[in-house]
Enzyme design. Structure first.
Site, PDB file in Angstrom:
ATOM      1  N   ASP A 298       0.152   3.837  -3.203  1.00 57.78           N
ATOM      2  CA  ASP A 298      -0.967   4.735  -2.966  1.00 57.78           C
ATOM      3  C   ASP A 298      -2.200   3.829  -2.924  1.00 57.78           C
ATOM      4  O   ASP A 298      -2.162   2.694  -3.397  1.00 57.78           O
ATOM      5  CB  ASP A 298      -1.047   5.741  -4.130  1.00 57.78           C
ATOM      6  CG  ASP A 298      -2.291   6.589  -4.053  1.00 57.78           C
ATOM      7  OD1 ASP A 298      -2.558   7.150  -2.974  1.00 57.78           O
ATOM      8  OD2 ASP A 298      -3.008   6.686  -5.068  1.00 57.78           O
ATOM      9  N   LEU A 299      -3.276   4.311  -2.365  1.00 57.29           N
ATOM     10  CA  LEU A 299      -4.471   3.466  -2.244  1.00 57.29           C
ATOM     11  C   LEU A 299      -5.500   3.787  -3.330  1.00 57.29           C
ATOM     12  O   LEU A 299      -5.790   2.974  -4.207  1.00 57.29           O
ATOM     13  CB  LEU A 299      -5.093   3.686  -0.853  1.00 57.29           C
ATOM     14  CG  LEU A 299      -6.395   2.949  -0.569  1.00 57.29           C
ATOM     15  CD1 LEU A 299      -6.173   1.444  -0.546  1.00 57.29           C
ATOM     16  CD2 LEU A 299      -6.979   3.396   0.782  1.00 57.29           C
ATOM     17  N   ASP A 300      -6.027   5.013  -3.247  1.00 59.91           N
ATOM     18  CA  ASP A 300      -7.124   5.408  -4.134  1.00 59.91           C
ATOM     19  C   ASP A 300      -6.673   5.435  -5.589  1.00 59.91           C
ATOM     20  O   ASP A 300      -5.749   6.165  -5.937  1.00 59.91           O
ATOM     21  CB  ASP A 300      -7.624   6.806  -3.733  1.00 59.91           C
ATOM     22  CG  ASP A 300      -8.184   6.827  -2.325  1.00 59.91           C
ATOM     23  OD1 ASP A 300      -9.086   6.029  -2.049  1.00 59.91           O
ATOM     24  OD2 ASP A 300      -7.724   7.636  -1.498  1.00 59.91           O
TER      25      ASP A 300
ATOM     26  N   THR B  88     -11.448   3.892  -5.475  1.00 58.08           N
ATOM     27  CA  THR B  88     -12.218   4.858  -4.677  1.00 58.08           C
ATOM     28  C   THR B  88     -12.176   6.253  -5.285  1.00 58.08           C
ATOM     29  O   THR B  88     -12.936   7.125  -4.860  1.00 58.08           O
ATOM     30  CB  THR B  88     -11.668   4.929  -3.239  1.00 58.08           C
ATOM     31  OG1 THR B  88     -10.260   4.972  -3.329  1.00 58.08           O
ATOM     32  CG2 THR B  88     -12.110   3.750  -2.417  1.00 58.08           C
TER      33      THR B  88
ATOM     34  N   LYS C  77      -6.554  14.249  -7.141  1.00 57.47           N
ATOM     35  CA  LYS C  77      -6.059  12.932  -6.740  1.00 57.47           C
ATOM     36  C   LYS C  77      -4.795  13.100  -5.906  1.00 57.47           C
ATOM     37  O   LYS C  77      -3.883  13.826  -6.307  1.00 57.47           O
ATOM     38  CB  LYS C  77      -5.783  12.067  -7.966  1.00 57.47           C
ATOM     39  CG  LYS C  77      -7.047  11.603  -8.656  1.00 57.47           C
ATOM     40  CD  LYS C  77      -6.717  10.670  -9.809  1.00 57.47           C
ATOM     41  CE  LYS C  77      -7.988  10.156 -10.465  1.00 57.47           C
ATOM     42  NZ  LYS C  77      -7.659   9.281 -11.616  1.00 57.47           N
TER      43      LYS C  77
ATOM     44  N   SER D 203      -0.755   6.790   1.646  1.00 55.10           N
ATOM     45  CA  SER D 203      -1.972   7.432   1.126  1.00 55.10           C
ATOM     46  C   SER D 203      -2.299   8.691   1.901  1.00 55.10           C
ATOM     47  O   SER D 203      -2.077   8.757   3.107  1.00 55.10           O
ATOM     48  CB  SER D 203      -3.142   6.455   1.258  1.00 55.10           C
ATOM     49  OG  SER D 203      -4.374   7.119   1.055  1.00 55.10           O
ATOM     50  N   ALA D 204      -2.856   9.671   1.204  1.00 56.33           N
ATOM     51  CA  ALA D 204      -3.272  10.911   1.866  1.00 56.33           C
ATOM     52  C   ALA D 204      -4.600  10.732   2.598  1.00 56.33           C
ATOM     53  O   ALA D 204      -5.018  11.602   3.362  1.00 56.33           O
ATOM     54  CB  ALA D 204      -3.418  12.014   0.830  1.00 56.33           C
TER      55      ALA D 204
ATOM     56  N   LYS E 151       0.821  15.325  -0.562  1.00 58.01           N
ATOM     57  CA  LYS E 151       1.555  15.136  -1.806  1.00 58.01           C
ATOM     58  C   LYS E 151       1.296  16.384  -2.657  1.00 58.01           C
ATOM     59  O   LYS E 151       0.189  16.901  -2.602  1.00 58.01           O
ATOM     60  CB  LYS E 151       1.042  13.902  -2.553  1.00 58.01           C
ATOM     61  CG  LYS E 151       1.198  12.600  -1.770  1.00 58.01           C
ATOM     62  CD  LYS E 151       0.428  11.465  -2.458  1.00 58.01           C
ATOM     63  CE  LYS E 151       0.411  10.220  -1.585  1.00 58.01           C
ATOM     64  NZ  LYS E 151      -0.401   9.126  -2.125  1.00 58.01           N
TER      65      LYS E 151
ATOM     66  N   GLU F  82       1.689   4.874  -8.049  1.00 58.48           N
ATOM     67  CA  GLU F  82       0.830   6.055  -7.917  1.00 58.48           C
ATOM     68  C   GLU F  82      -0.051   6.290  -9.137  1.00 58.48           C
ATOM     69  O   GLU F  82       0.406   6.099 -10.261  1.00 58.48           O
ATOM     70  CB  GLU F  82       1.705   7.294  -7.759  1.00 58.48           C
ATOM     71  CG  GLU F  82       1.812   7.827  -6.373  1.00 58.48           C
ATOM     72  CD  GLU F  82       0.532   8.385  -5.795  1.00 58.48           C
ATOM     73  OE1 GLU F  82      -0.455   8.566  -6.527  1.00 58.48           O
ATOM     74  OE2 GLU F  82       0.505   8.643  -4.580  1.00 58.48           O
ATOM     75  N   ASP F  83      -1.273   6.750  -8.920  1.00 60.54           N
ATOM     76  CA  ASP F  83      -2.134   7.121 -10.057  1.00 60.54           C
ATOM     77  C   ASP F  83      -2.249   8.638 -10.195  1.00 60.54           C
ATOM     78  O   ASP F  83      -2.890   9.111 -11.128  1.00 60.54           O
ATOM     79  CB  ASP F  83      -3.538   6.531  -9.903  1.00 60.54           C
ATOM     80  CG  ASP F  83      -4.325   7.214  -8.801  1.00 60.54           C
ATOM     81  OD1 ASP F  83      -3.742   7.471  -7.729  1.00 60.54           O
ATOM     82  OD2 ASP F  83      -5.522   7.495  -9.013  1.00 60.54           O
TER      83      ASP F  83
HETATM   84  C1  G6P Z   1      -6.411  10.307  -1.580  1.00 59.80           C
HETATM   85  C2  G6P Z   1      -7.292  10.674  -2.754  1.00 59.80           C
HETATM   86  C3  G6P Z   1      -7.744  12.098  -2.667  1.00 59.80           C
HETATM   87  C4  G6P Z   1      -8.355  12.368  -1.303  1.00 59.80           C
HETATM   88  C5  G6P Z   1      -7.355  12.082  -0.219  1.00 59.80           C
HETATM   89  C6  G6P Z   1      -7.935  12.293   1.176  1.00 59.80           C
HETATM   90  O1  G6P Z   1      -5.156  10.809  -1.772  1.00 59.80           O
HETATM   91  O2  G6P Z   1      -6.603  10.480  -3.972  1.00 59.80           O
HETATM   92  O3  G6P Z   1      -8.672  12.337  -3.688  1.00 59.80           O
HETATM   93  O4  G6P Z   1      -8.811  13.710  -1.196  1.00 59.80           O
HETATM   94  O5  G6P Z   1      -6.930  10.735  -0.337  1.00 59.80           O
HETATM   95  O6  G6P Z   1      -8.880  11.299   1.422  1.00 59.80           O
HETATM   96  P1  G6P Z   1      -9.845  11.271   2.672  1.00 59.80           P
HETATM   97  O7  G6P Z   1     -10.406   9.869   2.645  1.00 59.80           O
HETATM   98  O8  G6P Z   1      -9.029  11.514   3.882  1.00 59.80           O
HETATM   99  O9  G6P Z   1     -10.868  12.319   2.464  1.00 59.80           O
HETATM  100 MG    MG Z   2      -4.455   7.814  -5.819  1.00 57.98          MG
END
Ligand code: G6P
Ligand code: MG
Length: 215
Positions: free
Chosen positions: A9-11, A17, A45, A114-115, A145, A169-170
């Site tokens: 996962d990224l964020d 972020t 998240k 990542s979402a 997710k 994943e966080d």
């Molecule tokens: C990640 C974050 C979420 C965020 C989603 C969409 O999964 O954990 O908090 O809403 O990405 O991100 P975006 O950059 O497309 O708004």
């Molecule tokens: Mg995350």
């Protein structure tokens, strides 16, 4: 090697972020007099932008028109893009670069799951992109997710089976997605929050793949 790939996962895992998302959503909530809490943010998240807004509106008890929603989604993302515009390699979380280096040296494939629709830009700004063999983000999936779609597509892109993948994943929703996809999940954060994960670490500092990736 039993496991062939690591899906990240990224964020909140590779970069922080999550704090920028929180700032941008909290600011947006003020449009309708709502103060988002950190506990609520935890539940956002891993959740897509559109679904995050829907949840915030539900918590706030606000019934918004499609027009308002679309305006607020743009407003939130513009603010978020502004917050991430100055990101650089210093924002890679501690220990992450060393961990990714070791995975590469040991022959693991690496993918992003990542979402976020802003994932590519963050990977580029931070220089993380050089470690990735595949990138699956919010632009490639239709289900958020805890649906496993993002990780299953990651495994597919790498040409490995789900059972050969380990997800980092966080988010509670992300850990659930990994488990639903038939993968191992390593939580980054607190064990009390990420109780469904196979293992939980609080940071990548001094973490060695050899000792971590044993199940
Ligand atoms: C990640 C974050 C979420 C965020 C989603 C969409 O999964 O954990 O908090 O809403 O990405 O991100 P975006 O950059 O497309 O708004
Ligand atoms: Mg995350």
């Amino acid at each position: 090697m039993k496991y062939k790939a690591c899906l990240f996962d990224l964020d909140g895992v590779l970069v922080d972020t999550a704090i920028y998302h929180f700032k941008a959503w909290r600011q947006l909530g003020l449009n309708f007099g709502y103060q988002l809490t950190e506990e609520q943010n935890e539940q956002l998240k891993g959740v897509s932008r559109v679904e995050s807004l829907d949840r915030i509106l539900a918590w706030a008890g606000v019934h918004a028109s499609e027009e308002d929603k679309s305006k607020w989604l743009t407003e939130k993302n513009d603010h978020y893009l502004d917050l991430i515009s100055s990101m650089n390699p210093n924002e890679i979380l501690p220990g992450v670069s060393e961990f990714l280096d070791q995975l590469k040296q040991q022959g693991y494939l690496i993918a992003l799951g990542s979402a976020s629709k802003n994932a590519q830009i963050i990977l580029e700004k931070t220089g993380l992109i050089k470690w990735f063999d595949a990138i699956i983000d919010g632009n490639h999936v239709s289900k958020s997710k805890p649906d496993p779609e993002v990780f299953l597509k990651g495994a597919q892109a790498l040409g490995v089976a789900p059972e050969e993948c380990i997800v980092f994943e966080d988010a509670q929703a992300g850990v659930e997605a990994a488990k639903k996809g038939g993968m191992k999940a390593i939580g980054i954060g607190e064990a009390s929050v990420l109780f469904e994960a196979d293992k939980v670490i609080s940071t990548f500092i001094n973490v060695k793949p050899d000792s971590l990736l044993t199940f």
